[in-house]
Write an enzyme that holds these catalytic residues in place. Structure first.
Site, PDB file in Angstrom:
ATOM      1  CE  LYS A  39      23.783  43.569 -22.845  1.00 26.56           C
ATOM      2  NZ  LYS A  39      24.018  42.589 -21.824  1.00 26.56           N
TER       3      LYS A  39
ATOM      4  NE  ARG B 126      30.191  34.483 -25.084  1.00 30.50           N
ATOM      5  CZ  ARG B 126      29.094  35.015 -24.575  1.00 30.50           C
ATOM      6  NH1 ARG B 126      29.070  36.361 -24.572  1.00 30.50           N
ATOM      7  NH2 ARG B 126      28.209  34.244 -24.256  1.00 30.50           N
TER       8      ARG B 126
ATOM      9  N   GLY C 136      24.604  40.228 -15.573  1.00 24.20           N
ATOM     10  CA  GLY C 136      24.606  38.760 -15.482  1.00 24.20           C
ATOM     11  C   GLY C 136      25.729  37.987 -16.199  1.00 24.20           C
TER      12      GLY C 136
ATOM     13  NE  ARG D  71      19.599  38.306 -14.030  1.00 22.58           N
ATOM     14  CZ  ARG D  71      20.089  38.366 -15.380  1.00 22.58           C
ATOM     15  NH1 ARG D  71      21.031  39.771 -15.500  1.00 22.58           N
ATOM     16  NH2 ARG D  71      20.059  37.651 -16.362  1.00 22.58           N
TER      17      ARG D  71
ATOM     18  CB  SER E 177      21.607  29.452 -19.883  1.00 24.18           C
ATOM     19  OG  SER E 177      22.553  30.414 -19.514  1.00 24.18           O
TER      20      SER E 177
ATOM     21  CD  GLN F 281      24.202  35.281 -18.894  1.00 24.34           C
ATOM     22  OE1 GLN F 281      23.700  35.080 -17.840  1.00 24.34           O
ATOM     23  NE2 GLN F 281      23.940  36.595 -19.322  1.00 24.34           N
TER      24      GLN F 281
ATOM     25  CG  ASP G 207      18.780  39.127 -24.125  1.00 14.02           C
ATOM     26  OD1 ASP G 207      18.213  38.663 -23.263  1.00 14.02           O
ATOM     27  OD2 ASP G 207      19.883  39.327 -24.554  1.00 14.02           O
TER      28      ASP G 207
HETATM   29  C1  S3P Z   1      24.079  36.334 -22.842  1.00 11.49           C
HETATM   30  C2  S3P Z   1      23.333  35.206 -22.987  1.00 11.49           C
HETATM   31  C3  S3P Z   1      21.889  35.165 -22.423  1.00 11.49           C
HETATM   32  C4  S3P Z   1      21.295  36.579 -22.771  1.00 11.49           C
HETATM   33  C5  S3P Z   1      22.323  38.035 -22.185  1.00 11.49           C
HETATM   34  C6  S3P Z   1      23.445  37.412 -22.899  1.00 11.49           C
HETATM   35  C7  S3P Z   1      25.512  35.829 -23.195  1.00 11.49           C
HETATM   36  O1  S3P Z   1      21.557  35.144 -21.206  1.00 11.49           O
HETATM   37  O2  S3P Z   1      19.901  37.099 -22.214  1.00 11.49           O
HETATM   38  O3  S3P Z   1      21.739  39.076 -22.412  1.00 11.49           O
HETATM   39  O4  S3P Z   1      26.322  37.051 -23.683  1.00 11.49           O
HETATM   40  O5  S3P Z   1      25.873  34.868 -23.182  1.00 11.49           O
HETATM   41  P1  S3P Z   1      21.143  33.426 -20.643  1.00 11.49           P
HETATM   42  O6  S3P Z   1      22.239  32.648 -20.888  1.00 11.49           O
HETATM   43  O7  S3P Z   1      20.816  33.699 -19.154  1.00 11.49           O
HETATM   44  O8  S3P Z   1      19.975  33.149 -21.432  1.00 11.49           O
END
Ligand code: S3P
Length: 439
Positions: free
Chosen positions: A22, A27, A95, A123, A168, A170, A320
């Site tokens: 995913k 990306r 997210g 969130r 994080s 993200q 996760d």
């Molecule tokens: C992800 C980062 C993680 C993960 C999410 C996917 C990503 O989140 O939990 O399912 O693709 O960068 P966080 O950055 O909030 O930890």
């Protein structure tokens, strides 16, 4: 809300393939949309979250189509030439789509509105609003820094050096993506390493990144106003999806399966280490590289699991996978303690509270703490399952639904799950693969 009861299962056998990763899928669509010319993507995860990214990138001007052979073709408009979206960008449950796109659009001189479902709308977005505001973007968010929110991008944005206050990927990616269209060098300091797909893939697309160390922390710098070149991306299988089948095979007596083509990037493979620590037989066959990522076929056999104290240093590399690890712990001999899981409280649901409630309802012995769960396992005895008329609440969280599905496979009375629809966000073939492997 399709409810479903997962009943005790035959041994899992044979060979399966889980869908594409995913994180890499999101990306690949975003970066291909920024390259001038045609990129192709093979193995893209066709789950709702990734499709939300695809439709947002189309709204921003990219041409994105899937051919009959399942290859995705993306014609990018070029960095800096994204178009102002005419309608709100609906991010659904995702997210990752939201936070990465907020970063990307923060350095484009137009406005965009982000909306999402009830889970996503609860969130926290301040974690990206803060660094992106330092770069010059401005935001009008709902109360508490949540969606719906409006972003006003800055052109040009100002490069910053940002030290991540939470581990994080993200947030790291949002800042780096904002840096892509910002003159100068934007840097992120990462005290604890998180998944590095953004760094690997942006380098592959031709951006200049420097990755070094500073006082024991990771320092990632990106040179702005990059020219991205189209790529042929091959997406490996998602270790986070494979984890449900790993745990199912470990806890269902007689199981012996091979999960092919699983991404084994060190920043993602923590679940394999944790399960091995608990006595799980997980073998990596045919280790190789696919699309610049380490990949292996995993042979997983039923094992007598024992409880363990899971090292909090593993958390970022399996953030996760805790919901399904809790299920393994509930079937293990002895006690499993997990700590350092504060971030789980702000995922698609509060995964500490949701799993504590769900596993307890299914008859497991679970104690909830602020930062984790302590679980006393059955030593391999099936869980009782949910009582007649009761079902576990998934709270719009795909990983809760799939974890409790796995728990149902080793239960006396079955585990009833209130809503299996969220599974389609990340793993649309889950139910079919499960019935195939148990058949
Ligand atoms: C992800 C980062 C993680 C993960 C999410 C996917 C990503 O989140 O939990 O399912 O693709 O960068 P966080 O950055 O909030 O930890």
């Amino acid at each position: 809300m399709p409810a479903h009861t997962f009943q005790s299962s035959n041994a899992l056998t044979g060979t399966i393939r889980v869908p594409g990763d995913k994180s890499i899928s999101h990306r690949s669509l975003m970066f291909a949309s920024l390259a001038v010319g045609e990129s192709t993507i093979q193995g893209l995860l066709e789950g709702e979250d990734v499709l939300a990214t695809a439709s947002a990138m189309r709204q921003l001007g990219a041409y994105i189509e899937r051919d009959d052979a399942g290859t995705w073709h993306v014609h990018g408009a070029g960095l800096g030439s994204l178009l102002e979206p005419k309608q709100a960008l609906d991010m659904g449950n995702s997210g990752t789509s939201t936070r990465l796109l907020m970063g990307l659009l923060a350095s484009h001189g137009f406005n965009a509105t982000f909306t999402g479902d009830a889970s996503l709308s609860g969130r926290p977005m301040n974690r990206v609003i803060e660094p992106l505001s330092q770069m010059g973007a401005s935001f009008e968010a709902s109360q508490g820094g949540t969606l719906p929110l409006m972003l006003r991008g800055a052109a040009p944005a100002v490069p910053i050096t940002y030290r991540l206050p939470v581990a994080s990927a993200q947030v790291k990616s949002a800042v780096l993506l904002a840096g892509l269209n910002t003159p100068g060098i934007t840097s992120v300091i990462e005290p604890v390493a998180t998944r590095d797909h953004t760094e690997r893939m942006l380098t592959g697309f031709g951006a200049t990144l420097e990755i070094g160390e500073q006082n024991g922390e990771r320092l990632i710098s990106i040179h702005g106003e990059a020219d991205l070149k189209p790529q042929h991306v091959i997406v490996p299988g998602d270790p986070s999806s494979a984890a449900f089948f790993m745990v199912a095979a470990l806890i269902i007596p007689g199981s012996d399966i091979v999960i092919e083509n699983v991404g084994m990037n060190d920043t993602r493979a923590g679940i394999v280490h944790a399960l091995r620590q608990m006595g799980g037989r997980v073998e990596e066959l045919d280790q190789r590289e696919v699309g610049g990522e380490p990949v292996a076929d995993l042979r997983v056999r039923h094992s007598a699991l024992t409880g363990a104290d899971i090292d909090p240093a593993l958390v970022p590399s399996m953030v996760d996978e805790f919901p399904v690890l809790f299920v393994a712990a509930a079937l293990a001999e002895g006690t499993t303690r997990t700590t350092g899981l504060e971030e789980l409280r702000v995922k698609e649901s509060d995964r500490i509270a949701t799993m504590a409630a769900a596993l307890s309802l299914a008859g497991a012995d679970v104690e909830e703490h602020e930062d984790g769960l302590t679980i006393r396992g059955t030593g391999g005895e099936p869980l009782r399952g949910t009582a007649k008329g009761a079902s576990v609440e998934t709270k719009l969280d795909h990983r809760i639904a799939m974890s409790m599905a796995v728990a149902g496979l080793v239960s006396r009375d079955g585990v009833s799950v209130d809503d299996t629809a969220p599974i389609a966000t990340s793993f649309p073939t889950f139910m079919d693969l499960l019935s195939g492997a148990a058949g």
